[in-house]
Write an enzyme that holds these catalytic residues in place. Structure first.
Site, mmCIF file in Angstrom:
data_model
loop_
_atom_site.group_PDB
_atom_site.id
_atom_site.type_symbol
_atom_site.label_atom_id
_atom_site.label_comp_id
_atom_site.label_asym_id
_atom_site.label_seq_id
_atom_site.Cartn_x
_atom_site.Cartn_y
_atom_site.Cartn_z
ATOM 1 N N HIS A 273 25.057 16.971 -4.151
ATOM 2 C CA HIS A 273 25.177 17.464 -6.370
ATOM 3 C C HIS A 273 23.776 16.916 -6.363
ATOM 4 O O HIS A 273 23.016 17.082 -7.613
ATOM 5 C CB HIS A 273 26.460 16.549 -5.785
ATOM 6 C CG HIS A 273 26.753 16.522 -7.154
ATOM 7 N ND1 HIS A 273 28.061 16.563 -7.781
ATOM 8 C CD2 HIS A 273 26.077 15.438 -8.324
ATOM 9 C CE1 HIS A 273 28.088 17.030 -9.272
ATOM 10 N NE2 HIS A 273 26.739 16.051 -9.850
ATOM 11 N N GLU A 274 23.786 15.572 -6.041
ATOM 12 C CA GLU A 274 22.438 14.612 -6.645
ATOM 13 C C GLU A 274 21.016 15.382 -6.365
ATOM 14 O O GLU A 274 20.652 15.476 -7.067
ATOM 15 C CB GLU A 274 22.538 13.306 -6.307
ATOM 16 C CG GLU A 274 23.184 12.011 -6.843
ATOM 17 C CD GLU A 274 24.330 12.359 -8.041
ATOM 18 O OE1 GLU A 274 23.472 12.448 -8.786
ATOM 19 O OE2 GLU A 274 25.943 12.005 -8.371
ATOM 20 N N HIS A 277 20.906 18.372 -9.124
ATOM 21 C CA HIS A 277 20.335 17.188 -10.078
ATOM 22 C C HIS A 277 18.865 17.719 -9.956
ATOM 23 O O HIS A 277 18.221 17.566 -11.377
ATOM 24 C CB HIS A 277 21.283 16.285 -10.787
ATOM 25 C CG HIS A 277 22.450 16.193 -10.993
ATOM 26 N ND1 HIS A 277 22.552 17.019 -12.190
ATOM 27 C CD2 HIS A 277 23.525 15.266 -11.233
ATOM 28 C CE1 HIS A 277 23.960 17.152 -12.585
ATOM 29 N NE2 HIS A 277 24.424 16.125 -11.773
ATOM 30 N N GLU A 303 24.944 20.212 -14.740
ATOM 31 C CA GLU A 303 25.923 20.140 -13.711
ATOM 32 C C GLU A 303 25.795 21.011 -12.936
ATOM 33 O O GLU A 303 26.648 21.261 -11.909
ATOM 34 C CB GLU A 303 27.204 19.302 -14.251
ATOM 35 C CG GLU A 303 28.251 19.021 -13.465
ATOM 36 C CD GLU A 303 27.818 17.346 -12.869
ATOM 37 O OE1 GLU A 303 26.994 17.032 -13.908
ATOM 38 O OE2 GLU A 303 29.194 17.716 -12.027
#
Lengths: 512, 512
Positions: A273-274, A277, A303
């Site tokens: 997830h990170e 980003h 997101e």
């Protein structure tokens, strides 16, 4: 866009404006570094001064950006900007700075400093309240947060809805009403799907409830995001309480994770997830460095990239066709005898759960909608902070059929309200889910081989498409412009609905 | 000092001035954090922007501090300050700020930014030059450093010596001439001692030339400095290339170290050394937070504390009477059969060596004197940067009878000139040695039990004496005032000579 021959010459004010913006961006980066350090390595003794220091840099950044001189420079460079192609760097920069300047001038610098200092203190209080599982330890702070949030909105009156100015900071162009419409449409489709799924007997996920040593989890995560294209020469991963991505410059985009040795999903999916980003920020045109263009354009678009890499890629069968044998090599005792299919179904198990960040793709959005509704109720004054825990629990019962028994599992679980303001904090997550599917659909349409690439652990084609159509542009275009350019469509829920119907229809043999 | 009844009331300008100074100190702390991060965790991709960011905060700090308004506030508060006791916090603050304001106003903010940016780039070039052992890779940068150093001195003309303004930044009140006198006196005593020692057959230190795993070295170091009184709630230790202490607030004072697995002296003594610096900063009166008073008063006094804890305590027989059995428990295979006496003599072995930070207590000062002389020669224009490596080597031959065969062992070994300016960078180390002995002598005279305490691993009595007489005062008094108050004497070399004569006279059975 058409290419016109431009003969006008950039006025000297443009270079002066850029140099000034560099200072503002450096101050903002300083704020990010203060926060990263506070969340990773800072000793507890540093907390009090850190709150003051965060406030100082936020105030200085705001003071610098809102100086009268910036307005004069803008007036000088705007006629020049209009002679340039719409999508050129300088035209986009001038447009963006004008927009942000106009907004920022409405807010006094001392107010920004007040918010920053209050946030830092509230964050420390939340850490304690969370550890002691006691909302009352942070309640009065949160009451002040609500006042400050309402005060900030007030600087932008008149508005259609008090949340609109706050939402616009996170997701430019979005409003409470438009989000409400989108969320209602989505919810109408989600609820029956979730009901059908939950009527079935739950999928087995015991294979994930074993002991997975920290080091191997970290190594696996790093291997995966390296394959995604995360550049460790321009980043690093550290441990924290509540994972986040942060950027100090386009050459230094860091991520953080947390590890649970009794459940590898935490570290694996927060890492993917990170990294999503971070791929966005690392992919921004390097010539934007230290200019306001060098930022992801909105919470939702940001997101969309974390969710795309975490879910559409990272929870797909194709991804694990390549990576599951690797994960098994890290954990031969735990996973050696577990089949890919069992593992795939375990990581995509749908269930009622209390914690947003642990939720599956289907119920996740219901957690977000709850928070979005609560934010509107708080801001409108329909809900008092003292009644928030009960309202939270009631909302959980209504939407998910579960009631948290403690504050940690309820209102205290997310850092957002305790580290920033109320309003605009959560809608980006579901907007991101929706956008992720729309971007991914467009990428697959343009490059069908992405699908088989992923089965072989190859992500270059997908990464390149995203860089070309999303990342490199930073904040050049509005979110709406970006989505239309990249996907040929305005934002809509069709791609997302298609994605979840196909995926969960298959896993759960749903009749849809 | 006598207590007088003060009836005057603090003018409102004092609070305004303090708030403004808080901002300046926060910006300085930001510069420290940028540097700490660059030296510990920053990925290489962050280097270029980091240079710009360091320059930005240094410029902003300087701009803020030198605003006209600061002068107006000072004029308003100075009459009030004169009604207060000399040693009161506010009187001292006003005195210090006036002095620093007068100095800072001579230097343009853009010059400070230029220096900061140049330093950051030079540091990166030095890292490369050091790795490749090639002075030419950083030579042109160092030439510019020399120009900038001369330019900075120029803002303070007229002066007795061009190095004086630069020395005054590091060691307020000291001048090239006074240091030269002190160093010459000391050298006259040191040279014959060193000659006598080196005429003997060298002490054995093979016991230190084994494999010492990193983790155990780190653990031992942490155990020792915890006993010293270093507060880990307000600090932490990380690894770096060139160990340093840094402070972000009085609640966050960090140290760094580096480890050599083939020689434990590196990590042990750099840890004790940096902890000495940190004890000083952690011991400053907490009410000084975010004011310029909250700093060690000079390079020399700071170094006196690092050297006191590293050498006078950390290389003493008494310290190891308690800690050597502990070190043996960390390294039973390596040290289990080595006696305390063998170990004590090994860590105090005097020998010709090329690297300052590896040098023993006796020859160490000769390394410093060489650098001090080279700084004067460069600043005066008697020596060109291109001839510096040769001058270095020649100086080493003359003072230590050794010639470096590579730049890494010679002119590139220390970060100082590559991370700051030329002038004032090194004298503090030997001043610190001299001061350390004078402070320690005073502490022992007041509290003779310190000696036996140390043999039992107890450092509270020493720490308290130092806190009371040195640390808590921060920058309230000038270095000269502080030394006279704490020791009853002006700075002199007698205590230091007494210390080294006693210690090395015993180890080497010298006739002195």
């Amino acid at each position: 866009m058409t290419c016109t021959l431009t003969v006008s010459v950039a006025p000297p004010a443009l270079e002066q404006l850029k140099a000034h913006l560099n200072t503002v961006q450096d101050l903002k980066a300083m704020g990010e570094l203060l926060h990263w350090d506070q969340s990773t390595y800072m000793p507890t003794g540093g907390a009090q001064a850190r709150a003051r220091q965060s406030a100082t840099v936020k105030r200085l950044a705001h003071e610098h950006f809102t100086q009268d001189q910036v307005g004069y420079w803008l007036e000088e460079v705007e006629p020049y900007g209009l002679t340039l192609p719409y999508g050129s760097t300088e035209a986009s920069l001038i447009r963006l700075v004008r927009k942000e300047f106009t907004k920022a001038r409405r807010v006094p610098a001392c107010f920004m400093a007040q918010v920053a200092e209050h946030s830092a203190h509230t964050y420390e209080a939340w850490i304690k309240a969370y550890a002691q599982n006691d909302f009352s330890l942070v309640r009065s702070k949160l009451e002040r947060t609500l006042e400050l949030s309402q005060q900030l909105a007030g600087y932008f009156a008149p508005y259609d809805h008090i949340a609109d100015p706050l939402i616009d900071f996170a997701d430019p162009g979005m409003k409470a009403r438009s989000i409400h419409v989108l969320f209602s449409q989505l919810e109408a489709h989600l609820i029956p799907m979730v009901q059908q799924v939950l009527a079935q007997s739950p999928l087995a996920d015991q294979c994930l409830r074993q002991h997975f040593p920290e080091e191997a989890q970290l190594s696996f995560g790093l291997e995966a995001i390296k394959a995604f294209g995360y550049d460790f020469g321009r980043g690093r991963q550290d441990k924290t309480h509540h994972p986040f991505m942060t950027k100090f410059s386009l050459g230094d985009v860091r991520i953080t994770t947390r590890i649970r040795e009794d459940d590898p999903r935490e570290a694996i999916f927060s890492t993917l997830h990170e990294a999503g980003h971070a791929l966005y920020e690392q992919g921004i045109d390097p010539s934007f460095e230290a200019l306001p263009l060098a930022e992801g354009v909105s919470a939702g678009v940001h997101e969309s990239q974390s969710r795309l890499w975490e879910n559409l890629v990272g929870r797909s069968r194709g991804f694990w066709e390549h990576f599951y044998p690797r994960l098994q090599r890290y954990f031969p005792d735990q996973l050696g005898s577990i089949t890919l299919e069992t593992f795939y179904r375990a990581i995509n198990k749908v269930e009622r759960s209390l914690i947003r960040t642990d939720a599956d793709e289907l119920t996740y959005n219901l957690h977000v909608m709850l928070r979005f509704d609560l934010e509107l109720a708080l801001l409108e004054g329909r809900l008092a902070v003292k009644d928030l825990p009960e309202a939270w629990n009631e909302g959980m019962r209504a939407r998910l059929g579960l009631v948290p028994s403690t504050a940690k599992e309820g209102v205290l679980q997310d850092v957002h309200w305790f580290d920033g303001l109320i309003g605009g904090a959560f809608q980006g997550y579901t907007l991101g889910n929706i956008m992720a599917a729309q971007f991914y659909q467009a990428a697959l349409a343009a490059e069908p081989a992405i699908h088989t690439d992923i089965q072989h652990g190859q992500f270059g084609r997908l990464h390149t498409w995203l860089k070309t159509h999303v990342y490199q542009h930073g904040s050049k275009f509005t979110p709406d412009e970006l989505i239309r350019q990249a996907t040929g469509q305005p934002l809509g829920i069709e791609a997302y609905l298609g994605y979840i119907r196909t995926k969960y229809g298959e896993i759960y043999a749903l009749s849809l």
